[in-house]
Motif scaffolding. Structure first.
Motif, PDB file in Angstrom:
ATOM      1  N   TYR A 136       0.575   9.806  27.892  1.00 44.88           N
ATOM      2  CA  TYR A 136       0.190   8.414  28.122  1.00 44.88           C
ATOM      3  C   TYR A 136       0.445   7.614  26.851  1.00 44.88           C
ATOM      4  N   LEU A 137       1.712   7.318  26.614  1.00 43.26           N
ATOM      5  CA  LEU A 137       2.130   6.630  25.398  1.00 43.26           C
ATOM      6  C   LEU A 137       1.752   5.163  25.434  1.00 43.26           C
ATOM      7  N   PRO A 138       1.251   4.640  24.343  1.00 45.51           N
ATOM      8  CA  PRO A 138       1.092   3.183  24.283  1.00 45.51           C
ATOM      9  C   PRO A 138       2.468   2.539  24.169  1.00 45.51           C
ATOM     10  N   ALA A 139       2.585   1.328  24.636  1.00 47.04           N
ATOM     11  CA  ALA A 139       3.861   0.606  24.587  1.00 47.04           C
ATOM     12  C   ALA A 139       4.398   0.589  23.160  1.00 47.04           C
ATOM     13  N   GLY A 140       5.692   0.780  23.026  1.00 48.88           N
ATOM     14  CA  GLY A 140       6.327   0.738  21.725  1.00 48.88           C
ATOM     15  C   GLY A 140       6.411   2.075  21.018  1.00 48.88           C
ATOM     16  N   ARG A 141       5.630   3.060  21.433  1.00 55.40           N
ATOM     17  CA  ARG A 141       5.717   4.388  20.832  1.00 55.40           C
ATOM     18  C   ARG A 141       6.706   5.191  21.656  1.00 55.40           C
ATOM     19  N   TRP A 162      16.112  17.022  20.273  1.00 58.97           N
ATOM     20  CA  TRP A 162      15.297  16.002  20.924  1.00 58.97           C
ATOM     21  C   TRP A 162      15.982  15.589  22.222  1.00 58.97           C
ATOM     22  N   TYR A 163      15.179  15.222  23.223  1.00 60.55           N
ATOM     23  CA  TYR A 163      15.684  14.835  24.535  1.00 60.55           C
ATOM     24  C   TYR A 163      15.128  13.467  24.895  1.00 60.55           C
ATOM     25  N   LEU A 164      16.005  12.569  25.313  1.00 60.61           N
ATOM     26  CA  LEU A 164      15.586  11.234  25.724  1.00 60.61           C
ATOM     27  C   LEU A 164      15.285  11.273  27.217  1.00 60.61           C
ATOM     28  N   ILE A 165      14.051  10.945  27.575  1.00 65.83           N
ATOM     29  CA  ILE A 165      13.660  10.944  28.982  1.00 65.83           C
ATOM     30  C   ILE A 165      13.419   9.520  29.457  1.00 65.83           C
ATOM     31  N   ASP A 203       6.547  -0.729  30.164  1.00 65.93           N
ATOM     32  CA  ASP A 203       5.428  -0.684  29.221  1.00 65.93           C
ATOM     33  C   ASP A 203       5.142   0.720  28.720  1.00 65.93           C
ATOM     34  N   TRP A 204       5.773   1.723  29.309  1.00 69.12           N
ATOM     35  CA  TRP A 204       5.603   3.106  28.848  1.00 69.12           C
ATOM     36  C   TRP A 204       6.654   3.388  27.790  1.00 69.12           C
ATOM     37  N   GLY A 205       6.254   3.976  26.678  1.00 73.58           N
ATOM     38  CA  GLY A 205       7.203   4.331  25.633  1.00 73.58           C
ATOM     39  C   GLY A 205       7.935   3.113  25.119  1.00 73.58           C
ATOM     40  N   SER A 206       9.238   3.235  24.982  1.00 72.56           N
ATOM     41  CA  SER A 206      10.080   2.138  24.539  1.00 72.56           C
ATOM     42  C   SER A 206      10.927   1.696  25.729  1.00 72.56           C
ATOM     43  N   ASN A 207      10.447   0.687  26.434  1.00 69.09           N
ATOM     44  CA  ASN A 207      11.122   0.170  27.630  1.00 69.09           C
ATOM     45  C   ASN A 207      11.313   1.240  28.706  1.00 69.09           C
TER      46      ASN A 207
END
Length: 150
Positions: free
Chosen positions: A73-78, A109-112, A119-123
């Motif tokens: 549950y990432l805050p926006a921008g993380r 590292w893997y980009l998901i 609003d989750w993660g980075s866009n």
């Protein structure tokens, strides 16, 4: 994951956008139509980060089911998930798409891409370490073909 995509399919995101206020047991919005939507044929991928990387190298798009824990549950921008704390609560499983891979400081590292909106993660995207992925990985497959709406 294979049963859900092969039986119910997946509506287009524009037809059924993520709504954080929606009741998960609620009614399907009229804009989504009725299932089956775009059905998928999936080929299983071994449950390890190297197999997922190999699928990306072959030009395939791996879909993975991972355990959702507190750190997800990432805050926006993380935009980075590196490791799990031992005491993290388990909330259930969730499917995401792996869209890229990179090596940084000799770690993979893997980009998901998540379906929970911008609003989750980075866009809607986040980098997960191979260790994080391996410790939360439940299922993995690549999309072989889709059947359009009938």
């Amino acid at each position: 994951m294979e049963h859900a995509l092969g039986t119910w399919g997946q509506p287009a995101l524009t037809e059924w956008p993520y709504d954080p206020e929606a009741d998960p047991e609620g009614i399907i919005p009229d804009s989504a139509g009725t299932p089956p939507w775009h059905l998928a044929d999936l080929t299983p991928v071994p449950l390890n980060p190297d197999a997922i990387l190999n699928a990306l190298v072959r030009g395939q798009v791996p879909m993975v089911m991972i355990e959702v824990r507190d750190s997800f549950y990432l805050p926006a921008g993380r935009d980075e998930l590196d490791h799990l704390a031992a005491e993290e609560k388990f909330y259930g499983n969730h499917a995401v798409v792996v869209v890229a891979a990179a090596t940084r400081a000799e770690q993979s590292w893997y980009l998901i891409r998540n379906s929970w909106g911008e609003d989750w993660g980075s866009n809607g995207y986040a980098w997960v370490s191979a260790g994080y992925l391996e410790s939360t990985l439940v299922d993995a497959a690549v999309l072989e073909s889709t059947t359009p709406d009938t």
